[in-house]
Design an enzyme around this catalytic site. Structure first.
Site, mmCIF file in Angstrom:
data_model
loop_
_atom_site.group_PDB
_atom_site.id
_atom_site.type_symbol
_atom_site.label_atom_id
_atom_site.label_comp_id
_atom_site.label_asym_id
_atom_site.label_seq_id
_atom_site.Cartn_x
_atom_site.Cartn_y
_atom_site.Cartn_z
ATOM 1 N N LYS A 38 0.833 -1.195 0.000
ATOM 2 C CA LYS A 38 0.000 0.000 0.000
ATOM 3 C C LYS A 38 0.873 1.252 0.000
ATOM 4 C CE LYS A 38 -0.445 0.034 5.045
ATOM 5 N NZ LYS A 38 -1.373 0.019 6.194
ATOM 6 N N ARG A 135 -10.965 0.299 14.659
ATOM 7 C CA ARG A 135 -10.838 0.947 13.353
ATOM 8 C C ARG A 135 -11.972 0.440 12.451
ATOM 9 N NH1 ARG A 135 -4.946 0.929 10.673
ATOM 10 N NH2 ARG A 135 -5.336 -1.311 10.529
ATOM 11 N N HIS A 165 -6.037 -7.050 13.332
ATOM 12 C CA HIS A 165 -4.790 -6.285 13.271
ATOM 13 C C HIS A 165 -4.339 -5.920 14.677
ATOM 14 C CE1 HIS A 165 -1.744 -3.945 11.207
ATOM 15 N NE2 HIS A 165 -1.989 -2.919 11.996
ATOM 16 N N ARG A 221 1.198 -10.631 7.450
ATOM 17 C CA ARG A 221 1.186 -9.460 6.574
ATOM 18 C C ARG A 221 2.463 -8.651 6.813
ATOM 19 N NH1 ARG A 221 -3.850 -9.399 9.002
ATOM 20 N NH2 ARG A 221 -3.272 -7.533 10.196
ATOM 21 N N TYR A 266 13.962 31.803 5.933
ATOM 22 C CA TYR A 266 12.808 32.566 6.390
ATOM 23 C C TYR A 266 12.880 32.858 7.890
ATOM 24 C CZ TYR A 266 10.493 31.495 1.955
ATOM 25 O OH TYR A 266 10.163 31.394 0.634
ATOM 26 N N CYS A 313 12.882 25.331 3.330
ATOM 27 C CA CYS A 313 11.952 26.009 2.436
ATOM 28 C C CYS A 313 11.134 24.972 1.657
ATOM 29 C CB CYS A 313 12.717 26.894 1.454
ATOM 30 S SG CYS A 313 13.905 28.016 2.226
ATOM 31 N N MET A 314 10.206 25.452 0.841
ATOM 32 C CA MET A 314 9.390 24.526 0.075
ATOM 33 C C MET A 314 10.226 23.714 -0.902
ATOM 34 S SD MET A 314 6.101 25.242 -2.415
ATOM 35 C CE MET A 314 4.981 25.615 -1.066
ATOM 36 N N ASP A 315 11.218 24.351 -1.533
ATOM 37 C CA ASP A 315 11.970 23.694 -2.608
ATOM 38 C C ASP A 315 13.475 23.653 -2.382
ATOM 39 O OD1 ASP A 315 9.467 23.717 -4.195
ATOM 40 O OD2 ASP A 315 9.861 25.872 -4.274
#
Length: 387
Positions: A38, A135, A165, A221, A266, A313-315
C-alpha cells in the site's frame, strides 16, 4: 543519477529480497507471507516491490482498489486484498479483476453478492474482526458470528479469509497483543462451531512476524519490514535481520561564505556567529523533507555530517559545510542513507523532527524519481515528469 539533478530516491531491490528471505526463514511452519504494498509500496514503488517479492509471497495487500488495479495493470497476477473499506461504486471492478476485499457488514456483503450474481462472478472477501484497534471490523462476539455465518452463506461470495490487526505488537509488553490473539482465535472457534470454515486466517503485522510466532497462522502481513525498517526499537532486531531499502540523494547547487550576523532562510531563525560556508540543496518540504527538521536535521556530504541551517523552504534548504572544505557545487548529498562511515536513518530523521519513521519513507514525494538498483547497478527508474 545526474539525469535527475534535483535528487532521487535510490531503491535497493536486493535489500527487499534479503528482507523477504529473513522473514521467510523466521516464519512458523505452514505460514505464508502477504506482501503489503500500500501507499505505493511505502513510497518505494509498489510495482517493483511486488515483482521482487513475488516468489516469496502468496499474495499482496493494499489499502485501496486503485492501488490494486495498478498492480493488475502491471501484470501482477497473485491475489490482492484491499484492507480498507470498499464502496459499492467499485464492486464491478473488484469482481472483474478478482480483487479480494475486507468485509464486516451484512448489508454490504449482500449487495456485493447481488453484483456478483449480475455478472455471474464470485467475489472474494476476508472478514475483518476488530479485536482492539477500534478501526474497522466486526466485534468478536456471538452476534457477529451469526452475521459472519449469514455472509458466509451468500451466493457469489466466497469468504476466503478472516483477519484482525494488532495495535501494540511493537511494544515490549505483549499482553495487549496476546489478548487480541485470544479474542481472534476464540471468534474463529465460535465460527467453526457454527459450521463456518474459513481457510485463511491472518493477524500478524511486521511486529507480529518478529515477536509473535504463535500468531503466524496461515498468513502474515509483512509491511514496513519489507522495506528494511523495524516497527519500533522494542522488537527483537536480532530475530529478523533487515536491510534499509531506500536512500535519498541530492546535489549541492551553490556554495557561499556568509559573514557574522548574516541570517539564513525565512524568519532569520539562524544567524551566523562566525564566517560560515553555506551549501544550498534543491530539496524542500514539497519534496518530503519535513519542515520540522529546520535547524535540527543533518545531511551527509563527502562522508561528513552537515547540519541544516534555519528553516527548510518549500523547494530548497541550506546546510553548514564550513568544516567540509571539499564540498562544492555538484557534490552528492545524502539526506537518507549511508555515505562512507556515516549513516542517516529514517529513525534518526523522525526523532530529530518529532515524527514517525514510517512517515519518512512515505513522504518522499513525486518530484523525487525512484531509481531501482540491483547488484549495485541502476536497472530502471520511475518519474512523473512526462505527465
Amino acid at each position: 543519477m545526474q539525469l535527475y539533478d534535483r535528487g532521487y530516491a535510490a531503491i535497493d531491490l536486493d535489500a527487499i529480497e534479503s528482507n523477504m528471505k529473513a522473514m521467510r526463514d523466521h516464519l512458523s511452519p505452514g505460514a505464508g507471507i502477504m506482501g503489503v504494498v500500500k501507499a505505493d509500496g511505502y513510497g518505494h514503488g509498489a510495482v517493483w516491490a511486488a515483482r521482487v517479492m513475488d516468489s516469496y509471497v502468496q499474495g499482496y495487500a493494499v489499502s485501496t482498489v486503485d492501488e490494486a488495479l495498478i498492480l493488475r495493470r502491471h501484470g501482477i497476477k497473485k491475489n490482492i486484498l484491499v484492507l480498507g473499506v470498499v464502496g459499492e461504486s467499485r464492486y464491478n471492478e473488484v469482481l472483474d479483476n478478482e480483487i479480494r476485499i475486507a468485509m464486516f457488514q451484512y448489508d454490504k456483503a449482500k449487495l456485493f453478492s447481488h453484483y456478483g450474481a449480475a455478472r455471474k462472478k464470485t467475489g472474494y472477501i476476508h472478514l475483518a474482526v476488530d479485536t482492539g484497534m477500534s478501526r474497522i471490523g466486526m466485534r468478536p462476539d456471538l452476534e457477529s458470528a451469526e452475521t459472519a455465518k449469514k455472509i458466509w452463506e451468500l451466493p457469489f461470495v466466497e469468504t476466503e479469509g478472516i483477519f484482525t490487526h494488532f495495535s501494540r505488537a511493537d511494544e515490549t509488553d505483549k499482553n495487549c497483543s496476546q489478548q487480541q490473539l485470544l479474542k481472534f482465535t476464540s471468534f474463529v472457534n465460535m465460527l467453526e462451531n457454527l459450521g463456518v470454515h474459513i481457510p485463511i486466517k491472518h493477524c500478524s503485522n511486521s511486529a507480529g512476524i518478529i515477536d509473535l510466532k504463535q500468531a503466524h497462522m496461515d498468513l502474515v502481513r509483512a509491511g514496513i519490514s519489507i522495506y528494511g525498517l523495524y516497527p519500533s526499537d522494542q522488537v527483537d532486531r536480532e530475530a529478523v535481520p533487515l536491510k534499509p531499502v531506500m536512500s535519498w540523494k541530492s546535489y549541492v547547487v551553490y556554495v557561499k561564505t556568509i559573514e557574522p550576523g548574516t541570517p539564513v532562510s525565512y524568519g532569520g531563525a539562524f544567524v551566523a556567529k562566525a564566517p560560515t560556508r553555506v551549501a544550498t540543496i534543491p530539496i524542500g518540504y514539497a519534496d518530503g523533507y519535513s519542515r520540522s527538521l529546520s535547524g535540527k536535521g543533518q545531511v551527509l556530504i563527502c562522508g561528513q555530517r552537515a547540519p541544516v541551517l534555519g528553516r527548510v523552504c518549500m523547494d530548497q534548504m541550506m546546510v553548514d559545510v564550513t568544516h567540509i572544505p571539499e564540498a562544492r557545487e555538484g557534490s552528492t548529498v545524502t539526506l537518507l542513507g549511508r555515505d562512507g562511515e556515516e549513516e542517516i536513518t529514517a529513525e534518526e530523521m523522525a526523532e530529530s523532527g518529532g515524527g514517525f519513521h514510517y512517515e519518512i519513507l512515505c513522504s518522499v514525494g513525486k518530484r523525487m524519481p525512484r531509481v531501482y538498483y540491483k547488484k549495485g547497478k541502476a536497472i530502471d527508474c520511475k518519474d512523473y515528469f512526462s505527465e
